[in-house]
Design an enzyme around this catalytic site. Structure first.
Site, short mmCIF file in Angstrom:
data_model
loop_
_atom_site.label_atom_id
_atom_site.label_comp_id
_atom_site.label_asym_id
_atom_site.label_seq_id
_atom_site.Cartn_x
_atom_site.Cartn_y
_atom_site.Cartn_z
N ASP A 180 -2.43 9.56 -10.80
CA ASP A 180 -2.39 8.47 -11.77
C ASP A 180 -0.97 8.22 -12.28
OD1 ASP A 180 -5.10 8.22 -11.50
OD2 ASP A 180 -5.60 9.22 -13.40
N ASP A 238 0.85 -1.19 0.00
CA ASP A 238 0.00 0.00 0.00
C ASP A 238 0.89 1.24 0.00
OD1 ASP A 238 -3.05 0.88 0.74
OD2 ASP A 238 -1.60 2.25 1.64
N ASN A 250 -3.31 13.01 -4.28
CA ASN A 250 -4.48 13.47 -5.02
C ASN A 250 -4.99 14.81 -4.50
OD1 ASN A 250 -4.63 11.27 -6.81
ND2 ASN A 250 -5.82 10.04 -5.38
N GLU A 252 -4.64 2.29 -4.29
CA GLU A 252 -3.19 2.26 -4.20
C GLU A 252 -2.67 0.96 -3.61
OE1 GLU A 252 -4.68 4.46 -0.47
OE2 GLU A 252 -5.25 4.22 -2.56
#
Length: 332
Positions: free
Chosen positions: A230, A213, A221, A256
């Site tokens: 992205d 992770d 973001n 993620e």
């Protein structure tokens, strides 16, 4: 193979009917006709059908499939070319040419070679003058037409089959991969996991999984936007893919989170692999965000357990890594 089996069966039945019906048409050689058309050719086709069920007999089957049309052509010429009723039996020669090209199941090159052998044999017999000028010679035009149209049709069919095969492969790959990262998607990685379970249970070999992770990815973001997020995901995926073994399977579970299936790998080796990945991620310079870290959970397959049970355990290991400060590897 299904096409070859069906065509062999249908052609075998048609030749048996042909052998029975030509007895009322032919002027001579009735016994030879029944032997060739009622026994030998159907027997060869039956043999092709039976051989198609065995992989080790695939090459002999193709050889028989390729030589049978030439042998049938030779039989037709032997039985009919020196008789006045040759014209009645010429359509079989067209059938042989078209059959070879369009429905025999032979690949294009082999079909051309086989049909060329049949056509050359016919030309040698007819050009040698064994049949009189007239309607028999006129049939040669249609024979050449059958050959020409057969090649065109076989070429178009083979091209169409190749395009369909490529499209099918592309669709299958598209359905199995994550659109953003190009890694396996959750569905495919679960399938690979189940295959690895079967292999481990059958051969007693170990395998492990690594759950990863990206730390504090939401901040990427929120701070830089989803486009940058992205980009980070794609670069992270490339890092994982380029730093594992060729046999290892890397997938994105969603968001993620990433999962790596490591065949024939014990827990200790999986832990070492995860630690190498962690260090390489730390050293990598991502676009815009510069650096990122990740937390890792590692576990080994314990035999006769489901994907969900193993995922729950590796998820607990990942949760422990996060609770202990992130940017670390935990094994459970």
């Amino acid at each position: 193979m299904p096409q070859i089996r069906l065509i062999a069966l249908l052609t075998m039945v048609l030749y048996v009917l042909y052998a029975w019906m030509e007895q009322d048409v032919a002027e001579s050689m009735h016994g030879a006709r029944m032997t060739v058309h009622g026994l030998m050719i159907p027997a060869a086709l039956l043999l092709v059908l039976l051989m198609s069920f065995f992989d080790r007999l695939r090459q002999p089957m193709v050889f028989l499939l390729a030589t049978a049309p030439v042998a049938s052509t030779a039989a037709n010429l032997w039985l009919n070319s020196h008789h006045q009723d040759f014209v009645y039996f010429l359509p079989e020669l067209y059938f042989i040419i078209i059959w070879t090209f369009t429905i025999s199941g032979l690949k294009l090159r082999l079909a051309i070679l086989t049909a060329s052998g049949s056509t050359l044999l016919i030309l040698v017999v007819t050009l040698a003058g064994t049949i009189a000028p007239g309607i028999e010679r006129l049939h040669l035009i249609w024979l050449m037409a059958a050959f020409s149209f057969g090649i065109v049709n076989a070429y178009i069919l083979e091209r169409a089959h190749k395009v369909m095969f490529i499209n099918h492969k592309e669709l299958a790959l598209s359905a199995s991969t994550d659109g953003l990262t190009g890694l396996w998607n959750r569905s495919r990685i679960e399938q690979l996991f189940n295959e690895e379970c079967l292999r481990a249970n059958r051969y007693g070999t170990p395998f492990s999984v690594i759950l990863i992770d990206i730390d504090h990815f939401k901040q990427v973001n929120d701070t830089f936007g989803h486009t940058v997020g992205d980009t980070v995901l794609r670069q992270f995926a490339a890092l994982l893919r380029n730093n594992v073994r060729q046999v290892d399977q890397v997938g994105r579970l969603g968001g993620e989170e990433f999962l790596i299936v490591l065949p024939e790998t014990g827990q200790k080796q999986a832990h070492e692999a995860a630690e190498i990945l962690r260090q390489r991620i730390n050293r990598h310079e991502f676009d815009t965000v510069q650096s990122k870290t990740a937390s890792f959970g590692v576990t080994q397959y314990r035999g006769d357990e489901t994907l969900q049970r193993m995922l729950d355990r590796v998820d607990q290991a990942l949760y422990a890594a996060k609770n202990k400060g992130r940017d670390r590897v935990e094994v459970l």
